[in-house]
Scaffold this active site. Structure first.
Site, PDB file in Angstrom:
ATOM      1  N   LYS A 197       0.814  -1.096   0.183  1.00 11.06           N
ATOM      2  CA  LYS A 197       0.095  -0.044  -0.035  1.00 11.06           C
ATOM      3  C   LYS A 197       0.883   1.082  -0.064  1.00 11.06           C
ATOM      4  O   LYS A 197       0.252   2.268  -0.629  1.00 11.06           O
ATOM      5  CB  LYS A 197      -0.889   0.193   1.165  1.00 11.06           C
ATOM      6  CG  LYS A 197      -2.161  -0.946   0.907  1.00 11.06           C
ATOM      7  CD  LYS A 197      -3.322  -0.827   1.849  1.00 11.06           C
ATOM      8  CE  LYS A 197      -4.385  -1.489   1.652  1.00 11.06           C
ATOM      9  NZ  LYS A 197      -5.415  -1.536   2.615  1.00 11.06           N
ATOM     10  N   LYS A 232     -10.364  -4.975  -4.732  1.00 12.42           N
ATOM     11  CA  LYS A 232     -11.605  -3.956  -4.872  1.00 12.42           C
ATOM     12  C   LYS A 232     -11.074  -2.789  -5.571  1.00 12.42           C
ATOM     13  O   LYS A 232     -11.759  -2.106  -6.160  1.00 12.42           O
ATOM     14  CB  LYS A 232     -11.598  -3.422  -3.516  1.00 12.42           C
ATOM     15  CG  LYS A 232     -12.571  -4.172  -2.520  1.00 12.42           C
ATOM     16  CD  LYS A 232     -12.756  -3.303  -1.249  1.00 12.42           C
ATOM     17  CE  LYS A 232     -13.289  -4.213  -0.196  1.00 12.42           C
ATOM     18  NZ  LYS A 232     -12.100  -4.112   0.927  1.00 12.42           N
ATOM     19  N   LYS A 243      -3.806 -10.823  -7.027  1.00 12.19           N
ATOM     20  CA  LYS A 243      -4.852 -10.933  -6.290  1.00 12.19           C
ATOM     21  C   LYS A 243      -6.247  -9.877  -6.844  1.00 12.19           C
ATOM     22  O   LYS A 243      -5.946  -8.965  -7.555  1.00 12.19           O
ATOM     23  CB  LYS A 243      -4.915 -10.493  -4.714  1.00 12.19           C
ATOM     24  CG  LYS A 243      -6.074 -10.656  -3.784  1.00 12.19           C
ATOM     25  CD  LYS A 243      -5.679 -10.088  -2.489  1.00 12.19           C
ATOM     26  CE  LYS A 243      -5.773  -8.604  -2.359  1.00 12.19           C
ATOM     27  NZ  LYS A 243      -6.080  -7.900  -1.085  1.00 12.19           N
TER      28      LYS A 243
HETATM   29  P1  TYM Z   1     -10.581  -6.578   3.009  1.00  7.60           P
HETATM   30  O1  TYM Z   1     -11.753  -5.560   3.184  1.00  7.60           O
HETATM   31  O2  TYM Z   1      -9.495  -6.179   2.090  1.00  7.60           O
HETATM   32  O3  TYM Z   1     -11.367  -7.718   2.375  1.00  7.60           O
HETATM   33  C1  TYM Z   1     -12.333  -8.482   3.276  1.00  7.60           C
HETATM   34  C2  TYM Z   1     -12.330  -9.840   3.236  1.00  7.60           C
HETATM   35  O4  TYM Z   1     -12.214 -10.517   1.694  1.00  7.60           O
HETATM   36  C3  TYM Z   1     -10.848 -11.372   1.737  1.00  7.60           C
HETATM   37  N1  TYM Z   1     -10.416 -11.106   0.370  1.00  7.60           N
HETATM   38  C4  TYM Z   1     -10.163 -12.140  -0.502  1.00  7.60           C
HETATM   39  N2  TYM Z   1     -10.417 -13.463  -0.298  1.00  7.60           N
HETATM   40  C5  TYM Z   1      -9.840 -14.211  -1.285  1.00  7.60           C
HETATM   41  N3  TYM Z   1      -9.477 -13.954  -2.616  1.00  7.60           N
HETATM   42  C6  TYM Z   1      -9.264 -12.368  -2.713  1.00  7.60           C
HETATM   43  N4  TYM Z   1      -8.825 -11.876  -3.960  1.00  7.60           N
HETATM   44  C7  TYM Z   1      -9.840 -11.428  -1.495  1.00  7.60           C
HETATM   45  N5  TYM Z   1      -9.738 -10.009  -1.685  1.00  7.60           N
HETATM   46  C8  TYM Z   1     -10.001  -9.900  -0.369  1.00  7.60           C
HETATM   47  C9  TYM Z   1      -9.780 -10.908   2.721  1.00  7.60           C
HETATM   48  O5  TYM Z   1      -8.888 -11.831   3.083  1.00  7.60           O
HETATM   49  C10 TYM Z   1     -10.920 -10.402   3.844  1.00  7.60           C
HETATM   50  O6  TYM Z   1     -11.186 -11.489   4.534  1.00  7.60           O
HETATM   51  N6  TYM Z   1      -7.807  -6.038   7.200  1.00  7.60           N
HETATM   52  C11 TYM Z   1      -8.999  -6.630   6.696  1.00  7.60           C
HETATM   53  C12 TYM Z   1     -10.264  -6.175   7.262  1.00  7.60           C
HETATM   54  C13 TYM Z   1     -10.121  -6.280   8.663  1.00  7.60           C
HETATM   55  C14 TYM Z   1     -10.270  -7.571   9.461  1.00  7.60           C
HETATM   56  C15 TYM Z   1     -10.000  -7.254  10.928  1.00  7.60           C
HETATM   57  C16 TYM Z   1     -10.570  -8.836   8.931  1.00  7.60           C
HETATM   58  C17 TYM Z   1     -10.170  -5.208   9.634  1.00  7.60           C
HETATM   59  N7  TYM Z   1     -10.165  -5.765  11.049  1.00  7.60           N
HETATM   60  C18 TYM Z   1     -10.507  -8.296  11.803  1.00  7.60           C
HETATM   61  C19 TYM Z   1     -11.021  -9.877   9.940  1.00  7.60           C
HETATM   62  C20 TYM Z   1     -10.577  -9.543  11.518  1.00  7.60           C
HETATM   63  C21 TYM Z   1      -9.034  -6.103   4.946  1.00  7.60           C
HETATM   64  O7  TYM Z   1      -8.448  -5.154   4.803  1.00  7.60           O
HETATM   65  O8  TYM Z   1     -10.100  -7.042   4.586  1.00  7.60           O
END
Ligand code: TYM
Length: 333
Positions: free
Chosen positions: A115, A200, A197
């Protein structure tokens, strides 16, 4: 109602329109825990501002993410659905855990490095300490299990290290959480560059399936998906594009990868891509219509937010009073 149950926590950032990766890697799996566990599913808006957001859009996406949670099958009666910034304990514990997280540990986080490279003009302190806020999210609720995609594994391991460190100094305070990472859908890849990957924030719309894309768009994007120059629907070296489509098709149809290969034996990529597009569009149809219904009712979403944050705050307070006492804060209430 939830007493004695083990806890599941997960979160999604409202930082963009959610993707098939978010769905298959995380959200689709959330509802499976609702009966056996006490589940907290959070819209992590505080994490989202580590990169610049348009305020009106962030607000709208926060509502939309909550509506999408429900459209993907999360019943607000069986799960605590809430918004991170509505429960101040996240920020409070985040600060405390910052003081138990090492500079070197945070410097090694690959997501921070990625990032920072993408936002070279805004490498702020929040982006750097993001993982200790994430640890706070998880540890506040004495979480046992965290369903996430594989990209969050390193953050999760750091949360475990922080919990163990704190427990080592002050005695048992936090449950040390485990990750729940799905087998075949832990990392859904970009349709344009299958070594990356699906994300979003990808500027190339053809690389990403959005959960809310309409049927024609989904089918068109899969037709254009980048594959290799071969013609066999098989996993293998140099076939990341096809392998990704096999995982996706398997996940939405409930078939295992071997059966998918057998089903498309002797048929070309064109046939296969069309079948994947149609299967994904079919499986998201209901999510899309439920989302349209739920997102139109702002007042209902606000009721859910209020109820969820009150419940979450109650549980968070129990951990916070323990933590404050242990670190030596005074309490004169
Ligand atoms: P975020 O918002 O980027 O993504 C949300 C969830 O989607 C999963 N994910 C994917 N899984 C498979 N293939 C992909 N291409 C893919 N892109 C995203 C992510 O692994 C995630 O599970 N830091 C986290 C948010 C967060 C969080 C937490 C998660 C904040 N606090 C506490 C669990 C527990 C994040 O940026 O997810």
């Amino acid at each position: 109602m939830f007493q004695d149950k083990k806890v599941v926590f997960s979160g999604v950032q409202p930082s963009g329109s959610l993707t098939l990766g978010n769905y298959l890697g995380a959200i689709k799996n959330f509802s499976a825990f609702s009966d056996e566990y006490r589940c907290y599913y959070c819209v992590v808006d505080m994490h989202a501002i580590t990169v610049r957001q348009n305020p009106a859009e962030l607000r709208r996406r926060t509502y939309d993410t909550l509506a999408l949670y429900m459209a993907c099958g999360l019943d607000p009666e069986k799960n605590v659905l809430f918004v991170q910034s509505h429960v101040p304990a996240h920020a409070e514990l985040g600060w405390i855990l910052d003081c138990y997280t090492m500079f070197g540990e945070l410097s090694r986080m690959t997501q921070f490095k990625d990032k920072s490279a993408k936002n070279a003009d805004n490498i702020n302190a929040g982006l750097f300490t993001y993982p200790s806020l994430m640890a706070a999210d998880i540890l506040l609720y004495q979480t046992e299990l965290v369903p996430v995609g594989v990209d969050q594994k390193q953050h999760l391991e750091l949360s475990r290290d922080i919990a163990n460190r704190f427990n080592g100094v002050y005695g048992d305070t936090f449950v040390v959480p485990e990750g729940y990472i799905p087998q075949t859908t832990a990392k859904i890849m970009s349709l344009a560059e299958p070594s990356k990957k699906m994300s979003k924030s990808d500027p190339n719309e053809n690389a990403v399936i959005r959960i809310l894309d309409d049927r024609d768009t989904i089918i068109r994007k899969f037709k254009r998906a980048v594959t290799d120059s071969g013609c066999e629907v098989r996993r293998g070296e140099g076939k990341e594009g096809i392998e990704n489509l096999i995982s996706i098709y398997g996940a939405v149809t409930g078939k295992n990868p071997d059966d998918v290969e057998a089903e498309f034996d002797g048929r070309g990529y064109g046939d296969f891509k069309l079948a994947v597009g149609e299967a994904v569009a079919d499986s998201l149809e209901n999510v899309r219509s439920e989302f349209a219904r739920l997102s139109a009712d702002k007042k209902y979403l606000e009721d859910i937010m209020r109820k969820g944050s009150a419940e979450a705050a109650r549980a968070a307070m129990r951990t916070m009073s323990k933590v404050k006492r242990k670190v030596g804060f005074t309490d004169v209430r």
